[in-house]
Design a protein around this motif. Structure first.
Motif, PDB file in Angstrom:
ATOM      1  N   LEU A 235       0.831  -1.207   0.000  1.00 12.97           N
ATOM      2  CA  LEU A 235       0.000   0.000   0.000  1.00 12.97           C
ATOM      3  C   LEU A 235       0.860   1.250   0.000  1.00 12.97           C
ATOM      4  O   LEU A 235       0.659   2.177  -0.802  1.00 12.97           O
ATOM      5  CB  LEU A 235      -0.918  -0.016   1.220  1.00 12.97           C
ATOM      6  CG  LEU A 235      -1.940   1.109   1.319  1.00 12.97           C
ATOM      7  CD1 LEU A 235      -2.926   1.062   0.163  1.00 12.97           C
ATOM      8  CD2 LEU A 235      -2.685   1.019   2.644  1.00 12.97           C
TER       9      LEU A 235
ATOM     10  N   ILE B 191       0.742   3.540  -3.504  1.00 13.20           N
ATOM     11  CA  ILE B 191      -0.448   4.392  -3.427  1.00 13.20           C
ATOM     12  C   ILE B 191      -0.343   5.622  -4.325  1.00 13.20           C
ATOM     13  O   ILE B 191      -1.332   6.064  -4.919  1.00 13.20           O
ATOM     14  CB  ILE B 191      -0.739   4.781  -1.959  1.00 13.20           C
ATOM     15  CG1 ILE B 191      -2.151   5.338  -1.844  1.00 13.20           C
ATOM     16  CG2 ILE B 191       0.285   5.766  -1.423  1.00 13.20           C
ATOM     17  CD1 ILE B 191      -2.651   5.426  -0.429  1.00 13.20           C
TER      18      ILE B 191
ATOM     19  N   GLY C 113      -2.939  -5.190  -0.338  1.00 14.34           N
ATOM     20  CA  GLY C 113      -2.368  -3.846  -0.312  1.00 14.34           C
ATOM     21  C   GLY C 113      -2.349  -3.207  -1.690  1.00 14.34           C
ATOM     22  O   GLY C 113      -2.545  -1.995  -1.829  1.00 14.34           O
TER      23      GLY C 113
ATOM     24  N   GLY D 195      -5.767  -1.999  -2.278  1.00 11.39           N
ATOM     25  CA  GLY D 195      -5.981  -0.787  -1.498  1.00 11.39           C
ATOM     26  C   GLY D 195      -5.330   0.428  -2.120  1.00 11.39           C
ATOM     27  O   GLY D 195      -5.874   1.540  -2.084  1.00 11.39           O
ATOM     28  N   ALA D 196      -4.150   0.233  -2.722  1.00 17.04           N
ATOM     29  CA  ALA D 196      -3.451   1.342  -3.371  1.00 17.04           C
ATOM     30  C   ALA D 196      -4.197   1.845  -4.599  1.00 17.04           C
ATOM     31  O   ALA D 196      -4.026   2.995  -5.007  1.00 17.04           O
ATOM     32  CB  ALA D 196      -2.040   0.908  -3.774  1.00 17.04           C
TER      33      ALA D 196
END
Length: 517
Positions: A66, A70, A117, A120-121
């Protein structure tokens, strides 16, 4: 639709409510995942036969990908369509959650968490970017505030939901619950969320920069967590070397005429205050990461709390932040961020000192509640001014990049601290199965966290000398609309971090804004 255009959707209309519902539910899925996993750690660790290192990797594998990706995720949304990348992120997150839920061993779980992750990014920066582009300009502050407040509610119920799921259905449902949520988000987004992108985005993506950042963090994290051979020190040294190469690469790509847009333009650090507040963020969120990792484990392993009771123990932190963060943001704008941030971080340090009392036979009212209350008051005072300062000390054209950088800094601090401090205080091997042994390491970790908070407060007091949040007479510039609208609202999101605990960043201290490339 370009970044600067008027999205045309009004708050309060049916379509406006659908857009808000979709973005809150999507990002809230990541928020919930971050807050529920810690509650499940002792049970899943026992079930999978994991060591302390395995529990650390369960948290850090997610944070690692993440934090490293991101900024790239935000840029992909700007270029190819924010709704498209948001939906891809939601689907990716759901598939990875399913893999987590069926993981037969800790290695598979860790790998699946790393995949989570990545999802999520992609989805987290896209959720706020959709709001910024979809609503008419005058409604955006209200929409961001609603997104932040509802995201904070998601973070607040996360520990409760996690405790209930672990007790009623088992730890695997902490991950599997994401599947129906993701299906609903995708269905609503396809019908009600407009597409938008930055039509002016140009240049090639800094894929090499993103890869270097992720590999550098991975090498350092591996070196800090693992023990027993010559490989971890080599990995850590390689991680540091890759980090140096990353800085040099970004410096070169920040120059005029570079064909590849820098992932982190060096010019964003031209402000001394911006650099200072990111240093404060790194230390402060390192301490937060350790607290949120170890406290709920200590409550279950040593104090004998059930998973539900351990999750409920953190609720005062959430409630205080939801109630007081906007007021702290207003105070910071009136008197400057220096005193609220310094005082708030010192209150956090005092709260950690009180939490050293937690151990076998602890009472919630006498040993837990005073510490978490003081800790929550400190976060409520500090996070909103910190958020606004990040945005106010960067040039207005770098507002999105500045908040993304600060978000990545916060996650990196948590990542490295969760990797380094447990082994440093003796929490290795099967330590989480021994109440007495875990308590000794936990208490030392709380002392280390308190010292880190004190250092962060001292750095704030020395470096943040002026009221950078005061709007200029003309009402323009980065300290006016950007800071005042985004600060307290984004601070509320701090109640729902993706680091796996009750405080940020699922979206980080300055919000998960994409880079406006």
């Amino acid at each position: 639709m370009g970044d600067g255009g008027d999205g045309g959707i009004r708050m309060g209309t049916p379509r406006g409510r659908w857009v808000l519902f979709t973005t809150v539910l999507g990002s809230g899925m990541a928020f919930l995942d971050g807050t529920v996993v810690n509650v499940a750690l002792p049970v899943l660790g026992t079930d999978l036969g994991a060591s302390m290192a395995g529990l650390q990797w369960t948290i850090n594998a997610y944070t690692l990908t993440l934090a490293g990706l991101i900024l790239l995720g935000g840029s992909l949304g700007d270029r190819y369509g924010r709704r498209k990348i948001f939906v891809v992120g939601v689907v990716w997150f759901a598939v990875a959650s399913a893999l987590c839920g069926i993981a037969p061993d800790i290695t598979t779980l860790v790998l699946a968490r790393a995949l989570q992750g990545i999802g999520g990014a992609l989805l987290t920066p896209g959720s706020l970017a959709i709001i910024q582009s979809a609503y008419v300009r005058e409604d955006r502050p209200r929409a961001v505030g609603a997104w932040s407040g509802l995201g904070g509610v998601a973070g607040a119920i996360g520990p409760l939901l996690g405790g209930w799921l672990v007790a009623a259905a088992g730890w695997r449902w902490v991950f599997l619950i994401n599947l129906p949520i993701a299906a609903l988000v995708v269905a609503v987004a396809a019908r009600h969320v407009p597409e938008s992108r930055d039509e002016s985005a140009g240049g090639r993506f800094d894929v090499l920069g993103a890869a270097l950042a992720a590999l550098a963090l991975a090498g350092i994290t591996y070196g800090l967590i693992e023990r027993g051979s010559a490989l971890p020190p080599v990995a850590a040294a390689a991680g540091v070397a890759l980090g140096v190469v990353f800085v040099l690469l970004e410096s070169r790509r920040s120059r005029q005429g570079a064909r590849v847009s820098a992932l982190v333009p060096v010019r964003v650090f031209a402000s001394r205050e911006f650099t200072a507040v990111n240093a404060v963020t790194l230390i402060m969120y390192a301490a937060l990461g350790v607290v949120t990792f170890l406290l709920v484990v200590e409550l279950q392993v040593a104090a004998g709390f059930s998973p539900l009771a351990a999750g409920s123990a953190l609720l005062p932190i959430m409630l205080l932040m939801l109630l007081l963060s906007p007021r702290a943001g207003d105070l910071g704008r009136r008197i400057g961020p220096r005193l609220p941030m310094t005082g708030g971080i010192l209150l956090c340090a005092a709260g950690l000192l009180l939490l050293t009392r937690v151990g076998p036979g602890s009472s919630y009212l006498l040993d837990v509640l005073p510490g978490v209350t003081l800790f929550g008051l400190g976060l409520s005072a500090a996070v909103a001014p910190l958020t606004a300062t990040v945005l106010a000390t960067a040039e207005e054209r770098y507002a999105g990049i500045a908040s993304g950088v600060n978000n990545a800094v916060a996650r990196t601090g948590s990542l490295l601290a969760v990797a380094a401090i447990p082994p440093l205080v003796g929490l290795t091997g099967a330590a989480y199965t021994s109440p007495a042994g875990f308590t000794a390491g936990y208490r030392l970790a709380m002392l280390v966290g308190a010292v880190m908070m004190a250092c962060s407060a001292a750095l704030t007091f020395v470096t943040i000398r002026t009221n950078v949040l005061a709007a200029p007479a003309t009402g323009t510039g980065p300290t006016s609309d950007t800071a005042t609208a985004a600060g307290p609202a984004d601070a509320t999101v701090a109640a729902a971090p993706p680091t796996g605990g009750p405080v940020p960043p699922p979206t980080g201290p300055a919000g998960d804004r994409p880079s406006p490339r």
